[in-house]
Write a protein that holds these residues in place. Structure first.
Motif, PDB file in Angstrom:
ATOM      1  N   ASN A 271      16.223  69.001 -38.169  1.00  0.00           N
ATOM      2  CA  ASN A 271      15.043  68.257 -37.740  1.00  0.00           C
ATOM      3  C   ASN A 271      15.035  66.839 -38.305  1.00  0.00           C
ATOM      4  O   ASN A 271      14.088  66.088 -38.093  1.00  0.00           O
ATOM      5  CB  ASN A 271      13.771  68.991 -38.189  1.00  0.00           C
ATOM      6  CG  ASN A 271      13.622  70.331 -37.495  1.00  0.00           C
ATOM      7  OD1 ASN A 271      13.856  70.446 -36.296  1.00  0.00           O
ATOM      8  ND2 ASN A 271      13.231  71.353 -38.243  1.00  0.00           N
ATOM      9  N   ALA A 272      16.104  66.480 -39.011  1.00  0.00           N
ATOM     10  CA  ALA A 272      16.170  65.156 -39.638  1.00  0.00           C
ATOM     11  C   ALA A 272      16.408  64.075 -38.592  1.00  0.00           C
ATOM     12  O   ALA A 272      17.020  64.313 -37.546  1.00  0.00           O
ATOM     13  CB  ALA A 272      17.285  65.134 -40.674  1.00  0.00           C
TER      14      ALA A 272
ATOM     15  N   PHE B 179      25.753  57.190 -36.353  1.00  0.00           N
ATOM     16  CA  PHE B 179      24.758  57.948 -37.126  1.00  0.00           C
ATOM     17  C   PHE B 179      24.597  57.580 -38.591  1.00  0.00           C
ATOM     18  O   PHE B 179      23.563  57.867 -39.161  1.00  0.00           O
ATOM     19  CB  PHE B 179      24.996  59.456 -36.983  1.00  0.00           C
ATOM     20  CG  PHE B 179      25.061  59.901 -35.568  1.00  0.00           C
ATOM     21  CD1 PHE B 179      23.951  59.786 -34.738  1.00  0.00           C
ATOM     22  CD2 PHE B 179      26.237  60.383 -35.028  1.00  0.00           C
ATOM     23  CE1 PHE B 179      24.005  60.158 -33.398  1.00  0.00           C
ATOM     24  CE2 PHE B 179      26.305  60.763 -33.688  1.00  0.00           C
ATOM     25  CZ  PHE B 179      25.185  60.647 -32.877  1.00  0.00           C
ATOM     26  N   PHE B 180      25.562  56.986 -39.245  1.00  0.00           N
ATOM     27  CA  PHE B 180      25.348  56.553 -40.619  1.00  0.00           C
ATOM     28  C   PHE B 180      26.330  55.449 -40.999  1.00  0.00           C
ATOM     29  O   PHE B 180      27.380  55.295 -40.379  1.00  0.00           O
ATOM     30  CB  PHE B 180      25.442  57.723 -41.610  1.00  0.00           C
ATOM     31  CG  PHE B 180      26.714  58.520 -41.531  1.00  0.00           C
ATOM     32  CD1 PHE B 180      27.845  58.142 -42.242  1.00  0.00           C
ATOM     33  CD2 PHE B 180      26.787  59.662 -40.747  1.00  0.00           C
ATOM     34  CE1 PHE B 180      29.012  58.880 -42.185  1.00  0.00           C
ATOM     35  CE2 PHE B 180      27.960  60.411 -40.673  1.00  0.00           C
ATOM     36  CZ  PHE B 180      29.072  60.024 -41.394  1.00  0.00           C
ATOM     37  N   THR B 181      25.935  54.682 -42.004  1.00  0.00           N
ATOM     38  CA  THR B 181      26.786  53.593 -42.483  1.00  0.00           C
ATOM     39  C   THR B 181      27.787  54.132 -43.500  1.00  0.00           C
ATOM     40  O   THR B 181      27.675  55.269 -43.965  1.00  0.00           O
ATOM     41  CB  THR B 181      25.948  52.498 -43.161  1.00  0.00           C
ATOM     42  OG1 THR B 181      25.336  53.057 -44.335  1.00  0.00           O
ATOM     43  CG2 THR B 181      24.864  51.983 -42.228  1.00  0.00           C
TER      44      THR B 181
ATOM     45  N   VAL C  16      20.736  65.575 -44.286  1.00  0.00           N
ATOM     46  CA  VAL C  16      20.262  65.532 -42.897  1.00  0.00           C
ATOM     47  C   VAL C  16      20.517  66.856 -42.163  1.00  0.00           C
ATOM     48  O   VAL C  16      20.471  66.913 -40.935  1.00  0.00           O
ATOM     49  CB  VAL C  16      20.898  64.360 -42.118  1.00  0.00           C
ATOM     50  CG1 VAL C  16      20.460  63.039 -42.698  1.00  0.00           C
ATOM     51  CG2 VAL C  16      22.423  64.467 -42.084  1.00  0.00           C
ATOM     52  N   GLY C  17      20.803  67.900 -42.926  1.00  0.00           N
ATOM     53  CA  GLY C  17      20.921  69.224 -42.323  1.00  0.00           C
ATOM     54  C   GLY C  17      22.283  69.587 -41.801  1.00  0.00           C
ATOM     55  O   GLY C  17      22.430  70.556 -41.053  1.00  0.00           O
TER      56      GLY C  17
ATOM     57  N   ILE D  32      29.096  70.030 -39.481  1.00  0.00           N
ATOM     58  CA  ILE D  32      28.466  69.971 -38.162  1.00  0.00           C
ATOM     59  C   ILE D  32      26.968  69.746 -38.329  1.00  0.00           C
ATOM     60  O   ILE D  32      26.315  70.412 -39.128  1.00  0.00           O
ATOM     61  CB  ILE D  32      28.704  71.264 -37.356  1.00  0.00           C
ATOM     62  CG1 ILE D  32      30.184  71.435 -37.035  1.00  0.00           C
ATOM     63  CG2 ILE D  32      27.888  71.249 -36.053  1.00  0.00           C
ATOM     64  CD1 ILE D  32      30.513  72.714 -36.287  1.00  0.00           C
ATOM     65  N   ILE D  33      26.457  68.772 -37.573  1.00  0.00           N
ATOM     66  CA  ILE D  33      25.011  68.575 -37.482  1.00  0.00           C
ATOM     67  C   ILE D  33      24.606  69.024 -36.077  1.00  0.00           C
ATOM     68  O   ILE D  33      25.105  68.474 -35.088  1.00  0.00           O
ATOM     69  CB  ILE D  33      24.603  67.109 -37.677  1.00  0.00           C
ATOM     70  CG1 ILE D  33      25.260  66.510 -38.916  1.00  0.00           C
ATOM     71  CG2 ILE D  33      23.081  66.982 -37.749  1.00  0.00           C
ATOM     72  CD1 ILE D  33      25.056  65.006 -39.041  1.00  0.00           C
TER      73      ILE D  33
END
Length: 331
Positions: free
Chosen positions: A56-57, A64-66, A129-130, A171-172
């Motif tokens: 749910n993050a 998706f990220f730096t 972030v899950g 895996i997200i």
């Protein structure tokens, strides 16, 4: 009398001992059977993405990220809107398709690369972030030999999946952005990072029709077509012949229309060879149209090689755009 009683007691004791001995043996056998059962390895549970809970993050947009502070991409990363990447599922390099980012990671000037810093930064963030870790290990040499030639990006930027490489794979799973696959590896000199947002393939090829060709010629004065030829030859392939049929239909529906057929290539290889190849291909289209009943007086053909690119020849996708046939309306 006393002797008889003594004998009877002795016999009873021997019989009792024998029964106890048999009972002990049976107990030992049962214990061994239970022990063997307990020692049997449990069947390894196979990977099932449905077992991973949705995150749910808020994870932002692709990729998706730096990178962690102090780290940077070593070269230009490999970025594709749609491609394939192999990830280790139960130790088997498994292909997934979608939007792809692959990069070699190094330290910024004046900084020292730390494997621990790189790995911990990614692991802590992904967990926050899950993301779920599904693999942390090495693939076998046999597995590398099995799959490596299937990977079209083997040896390119950020390539992960070698037998001596410790791979961490997360895996997200999200409801709005789909499944996000992240794998990375590192040593004390540098790291590698792969991110794939899983997506189904969307077909974008549509049939070229006579109406579209006629509309382009009327409105733009030209129609750009991608007619497939045999590699390094002027032989028109079956799908290319279908396009030629549509050109013929457009010409038959407008008997006053005259066109110049122009062949174009990218800048790979010898310029003189490319110019001749493009000229041969343009003439092949002209010849095919005459067999469709189009008078040759309405047609001309010429090749320009790589002299007139549509876009810069700085990527494979751009080179593909430059390999074309143009129909130009003759006024």
């Amino acid at each position: 009398m006393k002797k008889g009683i003594l004998l009877l007691a002795l016999t009873s004791m021997i019989f009792s001992c024998n029964k106890k001995s048999e009972g002990d043996q049976n107990t030992e056998v049962e214990t061994e059977q239970v022990s063997e059962k307990n020692n049997q390895p449990e069947t390894e549970k196979k990977f099932n993405i449905e077992d991973i809970a949705f995150s749910n993050a808020s994870i932002g947009d692709f990729p998706f990220f730096t990178l962690p502070q102090g780290l940077t991409q070593q070269n230009k990363p490999l970025e594709k809107k749609f491609d394939v990447c192999y990830f280790p599922i139960d130790g088997i390099m498994t292909p997934f398709e979608g939007r792809l980012y692959k990069a070699n990671i190094t330290s910024k000037p004046g900084e020292e690369f730390s494997q621990r810093y790189f790995e911990k930064s990614l692991e802590d963030y992904l967990t926050s972030v899950g993301a779920v870790k599904v693999f942390d290990g090495k693939i076998s040499s046999e597995e590398y030999d099995r799959y490596n030639k299937q990977d079209p990006n083997k040896g390119d930027e950020g390539d992960i999946g070698y037998a001596d490489e410790q791979i961490k794979f997360y895996i997200i799973r999200t409801k709005d952005k789909g499944n996000i696959y992240v794998q990375f590896s590192a040593n004390n000199a540098a790291g590698k990072l792969n991110i794939l947002q899983e997506e189904a393939f969307k077909q974008t090829i549509t049939k070229v029709t006579a109406d579209e060709i006629a509309k382009d010629l009327a409105e733009k004065g030209k129609s750009i077509l991608y007619i497939n030829f045999d590699v390094d030859k002027s032989t028109i392939l079956p799908d290319g012949k279908e396009i030629v049929k549509e050109i013929a239909v457009a010409l038959k529906e407008n008997s006053s229309l005259k066109i110049a057929i122009e062949g174009h290539t990218d800048n790979s290889g010898n310029a003189a060879h490319n110019k001749k190849l493009s000229d041969d291909r343009a003439k092949a289209v002209l010849s095919a149209l005459t067999t469709q009943g189009i008078d040759q007086s309405r047609l001309s053909a010429k090749g320009f090689g790589a002299e007139r690119p549509l876009v810069p020849n700085d990527s494979e996708s751009n080179k593909a755009k430059n390999r074309r046939v143009e129909l130009v309306k003759i006024k």
